[in-house]
Design a protein around this motif. Structure first.
Motif, PDB file in Angstrom:
ATOM      1  N   ALA A   3       0.742  -1.256  -0.021  1.00  0.00           N
ATOM      2  CA  ALA A   3       0.025   0.139   0.007  1.00  0.00           C
ATOM      3  C   ALA A   3       0.733   1.309  -0.107  1.00  0.00           C
ATOM      4  O   ALA A   3       0.740   2.210  -0.842  1.00  0.00           O
ATOM      5  CB  ALA A   3      -1.036  -0.050   1.203  1.00  0.00           C
ATOM      6  N   LEU A   4       1.831   1.179   0.917  1.00  0.00           N
ATOM      7  CA  LEU A   4       2.788   2.725   0.933  1.00  0.00           C
ATOM      8  C   LEU A   4       3.435   2.753  -0.468  1.00  0.00           C
ATOM      9  O   LEU A   4       3.746   3.793  -0.858  1.00  0.00           O
ATOM     10  CB  LEU A   4       3.742   2.173   1.902  1.00  0.00           C
ATOM     11  N   SER A   5       3.865   1.734  -1.092  1.00  0.00           N
ATOM     12  CA  SER A   5       4.828   1.585  -2.300  1.00  0.00           C
ATOM     13  C   SER A   5       3.895   2.354  -3.429  1.00  0.00           C
ATOM     14  O   SER A   5       4.227   3.190  -4.047  1.00  0.00           O
ATOM     15  CB  SER A   5       5.190   0.184  -2.617  1.00  0.00           C
ATOM     16  N   LEU A   6       2.513   1.832  -3.325  1.00  0.00           N
ATOM     17  CA  LEU A   6       1.461   2.393  -4.228  1.00  0.00           C
ATOM     18  C   LEU A   6       1.279   3.751  -4.172  1.00  0.00           C
ATOM     19  O   LEU A   6       1.668   4.600  -5.209  1.00  0.00           O
ATOM     20  CB  LEU A   6       0.449   1.536  -4.351  1.00  0.00           C
ATOM     21  N   LEU A   7       1.131   4.162  -3.132  1.00  0.00           N
ATOM     22  CA  LEU A   7       0.906   5.624  -2.798  1.00  0.00           C
ATOM     23  C   LEU A   7       2.252   6.369  -3.198  1.00  0.00           C
ATOM     24  O   LEU A   7       1.999   7.541  -3.794  1.00  0.00           O
ATOM     25  CB  LEU A   7       0.611   5.875  -1.181  1.00  0.00           C
ATOM     26  N   GLN A   8       3.303   5.870  -2.626  1.00  0.00           N
ATOM     27  CA  GLN A   8       4.680   6.612  -2.880  1.00  0.00           C
ATOM     28  C   GLN A   8       4.873   6.951  -4.556  1.00  0.00           C
ATOM     29  O   GLN A   8       5.354   7.961  -4.958  1.00  0.00           O
ATOM     30  CB  GLN A   8       5.757   5.999  -2.233  1.00  0.00           C
ATOM     31  N   SER A   9       4.679   5.980  -5.127  1.00  0.00           N
ATOM     32  CA  SER A   9       5.075   6.027  -6.486  1.00  0.00           C
ATOM     33  C   SER A   9       3.979   6.951  -7.453  1.00  0.00           C
ATOM     34  O   SER A   9       4.443   7.891  -8.143  1.00  0.00           O
ATOM     35  CB  SER A   9       4.956   4.389  -7.200  1.00  0.00           C
ATOM     36  N   ARG A  10       2.878   6.756  -7.044  1.00  0.00           N
ATOM     37  CA  ARG A  10       1.607   7.801  -7.542  1.00  0.00           C
ATOM     38  C   ARG A  10       2.023   9.154  -7.021  1.00  0.00           C
ATOM     39  O   ARG A  10       1.938   9.985  -8.114  1.00  0.00           O
ATOM     40  CB  ARG A  10       0.388   7.326  -7.159  1.00  0.00           C
ATOM     41  N   ILE A  11       2.119   9.335  -6.011  1.00  0.00           N
ATOM     42  CA  ILE A  11       2.327  10.693  -5.277  1.00  0.00           C
ATOM     43  C   ILE A  11       3.513  11.243  -5.944  1.00  0.00           C
ATOM     44  O   ILE A  11       3.571  12.439  -6.173  1.00  0.00           O
ATOM     45  CB  ILE A  11       2.163  10.837  -3.906  1.00  0.00           C
ATOM     46  N   THR A  12       4.594  10.709  -5.729  1.00  0.00           N
ATOM     47  CA  THR A  12       5.900  11.282  -6.458  1.00  0.00           C
ATOM     48  C   THR A  12       5.865  11.596  -7.918  1.00  0.00           C
ATOM     49  O   THR A  12       6.318  12.471  -8.444  1.00  0.00           O
ATOM     50  CB  THR A  12       7.124  10.348  -6.204  1.00  0.00           C
ATOM     51  N   ALA A  13       5.200  10.812  -8.475  1.00  0.00           N
ATOM     52  CA  ALA A  13       4.892  11.005  -9.942  1.00  0.00           C
ATOM     53  C   ALA A  13       3.736  11.747 -10.268  1.00  0.00           C
ATOM     54  O   ALA A  13       3.526  12.396 -11.563  1.00  0.00           O
ATOM     55  CB  ALA A  13       4.591   9.543 -10.819  1.00  0.00           C
ATOM     56  N   LEU A  73       0.691  11.733  -9.946  1.00  0.00           N
ATOM     57  CA  LEU A  73      -0.582  11.094 -10.380  1.00  0.00           C
ATOM     58  C   LEU A  73      -1.575  11.068  -9.348  1.00  0.00           C
ATOM     59  O   LEU A  73      -1.129  10.919  -8.073  1.00  0.00           O
ATOM     60  CB  LEU A  73      -0.148   9.669 -10.903  1.00  0.00           C
ATOM     61  N   PRO A  74      -2.852  11.038  -9.711  1.00  0.00           N
ATOM     62  CA  PRO A  74      -3.893  10.721  -8.568  1.00  0.00           C
ATOM     63  C   PRO A  74      -3.777   9.599  -8.188  1.00  0.00           C
ATOM     64  O   PRO A  74      -3.548   8.549  -8.762  1.00  0.00           O
ATOM     65  CB  PRO A  74      -5.321  11.147  -9.431  1.00  0.00           C
TER      66      PRO A  74
END
Lengths: 393, 393
Positions: A279-289, A291-292
């Motif tokens: 869950a944290l990885s998904l959030l980190q990758s989206r937010i740093t990119a 992306l919503p």
């Protein structure tokens, strides 16, 4: 709380969303979002409304018997008074007729945390000639987000409760080694004392649960049925607290083993830990990119890991809850596509828990919990040291 | 609380009303009626439903994380468990599809005390194929009524608080005579001590308000802004308490004058007293004649007197509130056609306050309050001695 200073930003949000206003409703404390925004202290015993229009000043509708809750309503903002239902209905109509307004209404109860307006009230507002849409995005932006000071307060609380949890686990291990094991409720009391020394407060808890007791995620120890924490036990500590005078809660769960864990316990722990990290990885990758990302997606990511490990049916709650600036279980976006369908965006400024768990009734419960805050282009996770392995004492 | 013993009577009521069932819903304590009937102690953090069908056993729907609140649910009654929203919605559909069910829904929010189901939840239930009607008559019959023991407990509390009010007024008069007038908040503290000695408890109050302070019906004295009760003052004491361990509240307001009252005070008092008695007369005549009567009609009767005396706009609250077996401000029929349109019948077993008032901001507030209970063919009024004249001390 609504203030003249925040009005321009809120009105810009209304314009961006093509809304004529935000209509707040409360009665007997059923809408925590409205009472929080209106700065109410305690329950209102009569129906109240407030319209924040896209342009102009907000307008409150108070009952004549109860001016008290409106003490913090800015003097420059109109506050109308009604006694009877006919006057109330015509005041509401005068505010919203022909308008498109947001309310705490969630179609089909998709997000129960946002579904705070009784069915009859929605009918009244619609009968007054309004079109009503869900206020979810406004709640995220205006109600749920933390200020920079609140983030700092949360971070301080997070570091302190981490140390308190570690200390409690070490103490439980020492007591086992000494042959004088501590009971769950005694360890709970020690943690509460440590909160007090650390300048923290809590409204409830913490949860201290050994082995089979941890299979109930809402377990609370008690002196009435003491349970010693003994060699061979798995120990779950879920603790939450905030700085006094208006801090934001930190909420963590730590797992320990009294002596070497069994292979099964390690297997369950790794499934939980990896779900948390997915869950944290998904959030980190989206937010740093840039992306919503929505809370429900992070829930799906954590759940997929636990399902792949064969424990899907044993993970029976959402992955995480909103922590808003007022409440531990907040009204902002939930990390949830299990219990509810939370499709709200995780916008900058919101905070929440990530806390997957696996519950094996009669045997074991394992949960790992950290908190996260969405910054402009990064995800901040608290505490700084996230648990990697079971703490063996 | 729902019990197997009361099920036959409830199911007969459902049959009489041509209903297939009563569908209870609660989430985070927003529906006090549901949580009271289900015997919940504290808030539920997840959505719950229960169907009481016209035939067969009640069925509960609990969330897997939270079995705790259902501790008092009879073992013989099915309790289904869900984790996810899909399962919840299909469980609800399996219970109510094609059925006519009552919920705490008040069309147009006519009776806000009965409008406890969020708009989105009502949509979910309707989407499941149910027809939803207002549960008002069931709430009156099953939730609001007092048992014979509760009536006796109320009567005992009523006699005690009457004596406590009289004692407090006499004390305030003595202190004026001695030249050491007592402050409102000091008299409040004395009343609370008297409650304790009398074995009574309260959650709030009492209200002790001199002259102009009584013009705010929700006034509370405080040590932070002390107000001495002095010669020439009018004194309002509104006090409510119940026997410990589950008694029913008694709630009374008494009016006194510190020295001879002015003609204006007497005029206002007589308007209030006569309004109170007009409501009681209407209720007594209808009930002894076996005719139906609704709370809104008693409100109209009291209001007509005050309007005829020229004080209509100064009587800005309902004539009375439900006192149910759990709450001072109950969920049963209200004596109200001002703030809400309460058209529920006052059936045998319900209790309520009758408390008209006239409020003249900056000058004076006068209210008189007694309680009433609907017996089979009579109206029981408490306390036994209803205030006829201002108490002059």
């Amino acid at each position: 709380m609504l203030t003249p200073e925040m009005l321009p930003r809120l009105q810009q949000l209304l314009a961006d969303a093509d809304l004529d206003g935000w209509l707040l409703y409360d009665f007997r404390g059923t809408n925590a979002i409205a009472s929080g925004l209106l700065g109410f202290d305690g329950l209102v015993s009569r129906r109240v409304f407030a319209l924040i229009p896209r342009e102009g000043l907000p307008i409150g509708i108070a009952h004549a018997i109860e001016p008290g809750p409106w003490a913090q309503w800015p003097k420059a903002w109109p506050l109308r008074t009604y006694s009877g239902w006919r006057a109330l209905e015509s005041e509401v109509a005068s505010l919203v007729q022909g308008k498109r307004v947001a309310m705490e209404y969630s179609p089909g109860d998709a997000i129960p945390y946002l579904d705070r307006v009784p069915a009859g009230v929605l009918e009244m507002v619609r009968a007054a000639g309004a079109t009503v849409v869900c206020s979810g995005d406004l709640v995220s932006q205006i109600y749920a987000t933390w200020t920079p000071d609140q983030l700092l307060s949360h971070e301080r609380a997070a570091e302190r409760i981490m140390h308190i949890a570690h200390g409690a686990i070490a103490y439980a291990g020492d007591m086992v080694a000494l042959g004088t094991p501590v009971a769950e409720h005694e360890l709970q009391a020690r943690i509460l004392e440590a909160f007090e020394r650390a300048g923290l407060e809590t409204h409830h808890g913490p949860d201290v649960a050994a082995s089979e007791n941890a299979a109930n995620p809402h377990y609370m120890p008690s002196a009435a049925s003491p349970r010693l924490i003994q060699r061979g036990d798995t120990l779950l500590i879920d603790l939450w607290a905030r700085e006094k005078n208006g801090g934001v809660y930190a909420d963590q769960t730590w797992m320990a083993s009294m002596g070497a864990p069994t292979e099964r316990v390690v297997t369950v722990w790794e499934a939980v830990r990896d779900a948390r990290d997915a869950a944290l990885s998904l959030l980190q990758s989206r937010i740093t990119a840039g992306l919503p990302v929505r809370g429900g997606e992070a829930d799906d990511a954590a759940r997929a890991v636990i399902e792949a490990r064969g424990f899907g049916p044993q993970f029976w709650h959402r992955t995480g809850h909103s922590i808003d600036s007022r409440e531990l279980h907040g009204s902002g976006p939930q990390i949830d596509n299990l219990e509810s369908r939370d499709d709200r965006l995780l916008i900058p400024g919101v905070g929440f828990s990530i806390e997957p768990g696996i519950y094996l009734p009669g045997e074991l419960g394992v949960r790992s919990e950290v908190n996260a805050y969405v910054a402009e282009d990064s995800l901040l996770v608290t505490p700084g040291d996230v648990q990697r392995d079971l703490i063996v004492v």
